[in-house]
Design a protein around this motif. Structure first.
Motif, mmCIF file in Angstrom:
data_model
loop_
_atom_site.group_PDB
_atom_site.id
_atom_site.type_symbol
_atom_site.label_atom_id
_atom_site.label_comp_id
_atom_site.label_asym_id
_atom_site.label_seq_id
_atom_site.Cartn_x
_atom_site.Cartn_y
_atom_site.Cartn_z
ATOM 1 N N LEU A 154 -4.036 13.131 -1.361
ATOM 2 C CA LEU A 154 -5.237 12.323 -1.545
ATOM 3 C C LEU A 154 -6.371 12.991 -0.777
ATOM 4 N N CYS A 155 -7.399 13.437 -1.475
ATOM 5 C CA CYS A 155 -8.571 14.067 -0.855
ATOM 6 C C CYS A 155 -9.818 13.370 -1.373
ATOM 7 N N ASN A 156 -10.643 12.890 -0.456
ATOM 8 C CA ASN A 156 -11.862 12.167 -0.822
ATOM 9 C C ASN A 156 -11.568 11.054 -1.818
ATOM 10 N N ASN A 157 -10.487 10.345 -1.559
ATOM 11 C CA ASN A 157 -10.076 9.185 -2.362
ATOM 12 C C ASN A 157 -9.703 9.551 -3.803
ATOM 13 N N LYS A 158 -9.328 10.806 -4.039
ATOM 14 C CA LYS A 158 -8.883 11.250 -5.363
ATOM 15 C C LYS A 158 -7.561 11.986 -5.215
ATOM 16 N N MET A 159 -6.649 11.765 -6.158
ATOM 17 C CA MET A 159 -5.390 12.489 -6.173
ATOM 18 C C MET A 159 -5.648 13.913 -6.654
ATOM 19 N N VAL A 160 -5.162 14.887 -5.896
ATOM 20 C CA VAL A 160 -5.410 16.285 -6.235
ATOM 21 C C VAL A 160 -4.124 17.102 -6.093
ATOM 22 N N PHE A 161 -4.081 18.237 -6.824
ATOM 23 C CA PHE A 161 -2.999 19.197 -6.683
ATOM 24 C C PHE A 161 -3.428 20.186 -5.603
ATOM 25 N N LEU A 162 -2.576 20.392 -4.620
ATOM 26 C CA LEU A 162 -2.876 21.288 -3.514
ATOM 27 C C LEU A 162 -1.912 22.466 -3.555
ATOM 28 N N PRO A 163 -2.421 23.683 -3.675
ATOM 29 C CA PRO A 163 -1.536 24.857 -3.700
ATOM 30 C C PRO A 163 -0.802 24.993 -2.356
ATOM 31 N N ILE A 164 0.497 25.116 -2.399
ATOM 32 C CA ILE A 164 1.282 25.188 -1.173
ATOM 33 C C ILE A 164 0.884 26.377 -0.298
ATOM 34 N N PRO A 165 0.624 27.575 -0.868
ATOM 35 C CA PRO A 165 0.210 28.678 0.019
ATOM 36 C C PRO A 165 -1.019 28.335 0.861
ATOM 37 N N GLU A 166 -1.992 27.641 0.279
ATOM 38 C CA GLU A 166 -3.182 27.259 1.035
ATOM 39 C C GLU A 166 -2.872 26.177 2.064
ATOM 40 N N SER A 215 0.830 -1.209 0.000
ATOM 41 C CA SER A 215 0.000 0.000 0.000
ATOM 42 C C SER A 215 0.865 1.260 0.000
ATOM 43 N N ASP A 216 1.941 1.252 0.799
ATOM 44 C CA ASP A 216 2.865 2.392 0.823
ATOM 45 C C ASP A 216 3.468 2.614 -0.560
ATOM 46 N N SER A 217 3.908 1.536 -1.172
ATOM 47 C CA SER A 217 4.543 1.636 -2.490
ATOM 48 C C SER A 217 3.574 2.180 -3.536
ATOM 49 N N LEU A 218 2.350 1.686 -3.519
ATOM 50 C CA LEU A 218 1.346 2.154 -4.474
ATOM 51 C C LEU A 218 1.039 3.636 -4.251
ATOM 52 N N TYR A 219 0.850 4.022 -2.991
ATOM 53 C CA TYR A 219 0.538 5.420 -2.665
ATOM 54 C C TYR A 219 1.684 6.348 -3.095
ATOM 55 N N CYS A 220 2.902 5.954 -2.794
ATOM 56 C CA CYS A 220 4.059 6.776 -3.184
ATOM 57 C C CYS A 220 4.184 6.875 -4.697
ATOM 58 N N MET A 221 3.925 5.772 -5.396
ATOM 59 C CA MET A 221 3.977 5.805 -6.853
ATOM 60 C C MET A 221 2.938 6.780 -7.401
ATOM 61 N N GLN A 222 1.727 6.748 -6.842
ATOM 62 C CA GLN A 222 0.667 7.651 -7.300
ATOM 63 C C GLN A 222 1.017 9.114 -7.004
ATOM 64 N N LEU A 223 1.567 9.376 -5.823
ATOM 65 C CA LEU A 223 1.983 10.735 -5.494
ATOM 66 C C LEU A 223 3.045 11.217 -6.480
ATOM 67 N N ALA A 224 4.042 10.384 -6.717
ATOM 68 C CA ALA A 224 5.139 10.754 -7.618
ATOM 69 C C ALA A 224 4.637 10.981 -9.038
ATOM 70 N N GLN A 225 3.821 10.076 -9.538
ATOM 71 C CA GLN A 225 3.313 10.212 -10.907
ATOM 72 C C GLN A 225 2.488 11.486 -11.061
ATOM 73 N N ASN A 226 1.653 11.769 -10.067
ATOM 74 C CA ASN A 226 0.835 12.971 -10.156
ATOM 75 C C ASN A 226 1.665 14.238 -9.999
ATOM 76 N N ALA A 227 2.718 14.198 -9.202
ATOM 77 C CA ALA A 227 3.616 15.352 -9.087
ATOM 78 C C ALA A 227 4.275 15.632 -10.435
ATOM 79 N N VAL A 228 4.696 14.575 -11.112
ATOM 80 C CA VAL A 228 5.305 14.743 -12.438
ATOM 81 C C VAL A 228 4.277 15.265 -13.433
ATOM 82 N N HIS A 229 3.062 14.736 -13.394
ATOM 83 C CA HIS A 229 2.011 15.213 -14.301
ATOM 84 C C HIS A 229 1.766 16.710 -14.094
ATOM 85 N N GLY A 230 1.686 17.123 -12.832
ATOM 86 C CA GLY A 230 1.469 18.532 -12.540
ATOM 87 C C GLY A 230 2.613 19.400 -13.046
#
Length: 161
Positions: free
Chosen positions: A102-114, A75-90
């Motif tokens: 991960l918000c409401n079971n969806k990968m989201v981009f979160l603005p750092i200032p917020e 589960s850790d490996s899958l979660y980290c892979m998803q975080l990394a892939q989405n960071a690259v996509h962004g």
């Protein structure tokens, strides 16, 4: 860098084998030693700025094993892979100043200032502690001067919001 005054580069452990080759060596745990891409990038970035006749302070932080306390499970490996892939996509989509979560079971981009805006504590950018950080790390002070009418914050106390 010219616009913001700084840049943050994050590179995955194991990246750069195409540039640096693979190693037959293994570490104490029996894992294949990966090329030191962070050190390579630091040297290349410093070289680039030097060739351009510009001054750049490059910090290299390698957390490697110091942040690992237990082996990752599936589960850790899958979660980290998803975080990394989405960071690259962004990043490839041109976004900056964001984190992935991960918000409401969806990968989201979160603005750092917020993300940091509601933190109960933050460091006074004109305080003694920040000055010590800058002195210790030999970083330039990029904090803008006070604007007309803006009050100085007590530099002896942490900022509480």
């Amino acid at each position: 860098v010219k616009h913001q005054g700084y840049a943050v580069v994050v590179v995955a452990e194991g990246a750069g084998e195409e540039l640096m080759g693979t190693s037959a060596e293994v570490d104490a745990s029996g894992n294949k030693k990966l090329p030191k891409i962070g050190e390579f990038l630091k040297e290349q970035i410093e070289k680039h700025f030097k060739e351009q006749g510009e001054v750049a302070t490059v910090k290299y932080i390698d957390p490697s094993y110091m942040i690992r306390s237990v082996p990752a499970n599936a589960s850790d490996s899958l979660y980290c892979m998803q975080l990394a892939q989405n960071a690259v996509h962004g990043a490839m989509a041109g976004f900056t100043g964001f984190s992935v979560g991960l918000c409401n079971n969806k990968m989201v981009f979160l603005p750092i200032p917020e993300l940091v805006e509601t933190s109960p504590r933050s460091m006074n950018p004109r305080g003694r502690t920040w000055e010590r950080v800058l002195a210790r790390t030999r970083q330039p002070n990029t904090v803008p001067a006070l604007k007309a009418g803006e009050k100085e914050i007590d530099s002896h106390a942490p900022m509480l919001r």
